[in-house]
Design a protein around this motif. Structure first.
Motif, mmCIF file in Angstrom:
data_model
loop_
_atom_site.group_PDB
_atom_site.id
_atom_site.type_symbol
_atom_site.label_atom_id
_atom_site.label_comp_id
_atom_site.label_asym_id
_atom_site.label_seq_id
_atom_site.Cartn_x
_atom_site.Cartn_y
_atom_site.Cartn_z
ATOM 1 N N GLN A 40 44.855 35.568 125.220
ATOM 2 C CA GLN A 40 45.310 36.243 123.994
ATOM 3 C C GLN A 40 46.833 35.849 123.652
ATOM 4 O OE1 GLN A 40 44.402 38.632 122.241
ATOM 5 N NE2 GLN A 40 46.028 40.153 121.813
ATOM 6 N N ASP A 41 47.751 35.631 124.560
ATOM 7 C CA ASP A 41 49.039 35.159 124.242
ATOM 8 C C ASP A 41 48.976 33.904 123.567
ATOM 9 O OD1 ASP A 41 50.153 37.260 125.836
ATOM 10 O OD2 ASP A 41 50.757 36.082 127.571
ATOM 11 N N ARG A 42 48.168 32.918 123.743
ATOM 12 C CA ARG A 42 48.296 31.638 123.065
ATOM 13 C C ARG A 42 47.470 31.749 121.578
ATOM 14 N NH1 ARG A 42 46.270 29.543 128.241
ATOM 15 N NH2 ARG A 42 43.946 29.748 127.481
ATOM 16 N N LEU A 43 46.879 32.670 121.726
ATOM 17 C CA LEU A 43 46.410 33.077 120.307
ATOM 18 C C LEU A 43 47.450 33.713 119.270
ATOM 19 C CD1 LEU A 43 43.557 33.618 118.174
ATOM 20 C CD2 LEU A 43 43.491 35.887 119.172
ATOM 21 N N PHE A 47 49.214 31.894 115.781
ATOM 22 C CA PHE A 47 49.448 32.408 114.343
ATOM 23 C C PHE A 47 50.743 32.387 114.266
ATOM 24 C CE2 PHE A 47 44.882 32.874 114.826
ATOM 25 C CZ PHE A 47 44.545 33.030 113.511
ATOM 26 N N GLN A 48 51.646 32.899 114.937
ATOM 27 C CA GLN A 48 52.938 33.221 114.519
ATOM 28 C C GLN A 48 53.749 32.022 114.273
ATOM 29 O OE1 GLN A 48 54.958 35.059 118.158
ATOM 30 N NE2 GLN A 48 56.438 36.396 116.833
ATOM 31 N N VAL A 49 53.419 30.859 114.864
ATOM 32 C CA VAL A 49 54.033 29.613 114.597
ATOM 33 C C VAL A 49 53.607 29.080 113.335
ATOM 34 C CG1 VAL A 49 53.788 27.016 115.210
ATOM 35 C CG2 VAL A 49 54.046 28.826 117.012
ATOM 36 N N GLU A 50 52.319 29.612 112.841
ATOM 37 C CA GLU A 50 51.874 29.039 111.653
ATOM 38 C C GLU A 50 52.549 29.898 110.428
ATOM 39 O OE1 GLU A 50 50.055 26.630 110.494
ATOM 40 O OE2 GLU A 50 50.353 25.937 112.557
ATOM 41 N N LEU A 127 42.792 26.226 119.446
ATOM 42 C CA LEU A 127 43.599 27.017 118.434
ATOM 43 C C LEU A 127 43.704 26.694 117.268
ATOM 44 C CD1 LEU A 127 46.376 27.961 121.267
ATOM 45 C CD2 LEU A 127 44.470 29.703 120.366
ATOM 46 N N THR A 128 43.827 25.487 117.196
ATOM 47 C CA THR A 128 44.083 24.856 115.640
ATOM 48 C C THR A 128 42.682 25.124 114.934
ATOM 49 O OG1 THR A 128 43.342 22.733 116.676
ATOM 50 C CG2 THR A 128 45.789 23.182 116.433
#
Length: 262
Positions: A40-43, A47-50, A127-128
């Motif tokens: 969940q943290d990585r997900l 999206f936040q980074v994008e 993730l990508t």
């Protein structure tokens, strides 16, 4: 010949006490545990980074991690649990080697409008690939909904035609419904920014085909209303909706600098 060979192998394996089987087990790596909290943290971070606006409760409820990725509702859960109220990373209730399942739905609140997109992906998907897939499918879902729109109403000021659901009242009266371009018209008296804010949230939460112009209205209203606008929304007893983070507003200093001549 083959039958004799199988017998010899069986006798040898029995004589060696099953050492071949033990060796195979020793060289086979144990299944790796997958923690849903980390997934969940990585997900959310991906999206936040994008540049996506993201929100999350920060804890699993009913065995499900929930997130809001822009106009997408995400749910991360682990299949096969014995107690849906248990933490999905509790080894007493879940097999932690089971791959979590990620479900992504748009719009965020599809109760009245129906689901325009539903994606189900393994939680171990790169993730990508998740971000790319959601981006593509979201665009496809929005295009399908936009193509089905019918302009069956007109803005009360400019007269341009829109789908009736995409025109919002800027005052306390429902008869004065406006498009995003006329909502701040100087001829409008008795504006009701609190009601307008809630209606914008309701529209964009429930309709993936909502006009992008309402996003611009949201940004302008949040800045113009000041930093305490969200507190005013929380204190409004006329609705049960919780105000979203974008109503925190911008600093007046930042707004002045942005509008100052170079």
């Amino acid at each position: 010949m083959t039958r004799n060979r199988k017998k010899k192998l069986a006798i040898r394996a029995e004589a060696e006490g099953g050492s071949h089987a033990r060796a195979a087990r020793l060289h086979t790596p144990a299944p790796k545990e997958i923690l849903t909290a980390e997934v969940q943290d990585r997900l959310i971070n991906a999206f936040q980074v994008e540049g996506w606006p993201v929100e999350t409760d920060g804890f699993p409820e009913g065995g499900i991690w929930t997130g809001w990725l822009g106009p997408v509702w995400s749910m991360l859960s682990r299949p096969g649990g014995t107690d849906t109220e248990a933490d999905p990373d509790d080894p007493d209730h879940y097999d932690l080697t089971t791959v979590p399942e990620l479900t992504l739905i748009t719009p965020k609140i599809p109760i009245n409008s129906g689901e325009a997109m539903v994606l189900t992906l393994p939680g171990t998907t790169p993730l990508t690939e998740i971000v790319h897939t959601v981006w593509e499918e979201l665009g496809r879902a929005r295009a399908t909904k936009v193509d089905a729109l019918v302009n069956d109403a007109t803005c009360s000021l400019c007269g341009d035609r829109y789908p009736a659901a995409h025109l919002l009242p800027a005052t306390e009266h429902d008869r004065l419904v406006l498009c995003p371009f006329c909502v701040f018209d100087g001829d409008i008296l008795g504006g009701h920014p609190l009601r307008l804010a809630y209606l914008i949230d309701a529209l964009t939460d429930e309709d993936v085909a909502a006009p992008a112009g309402w996003s611009a209205v949201t940004a302008l209203l949040a800045c113009a209303a000041g930093p305490d606008f969200r507190e005013r929304l929380e204190g409004d007893d006329g609705t049960l909706r919780l105000p979203l983070p974008h109503w925190l507003g911008c600093s007046r200093v930042g707004l002045i600098r942005h509008n100052s001549p170079a």
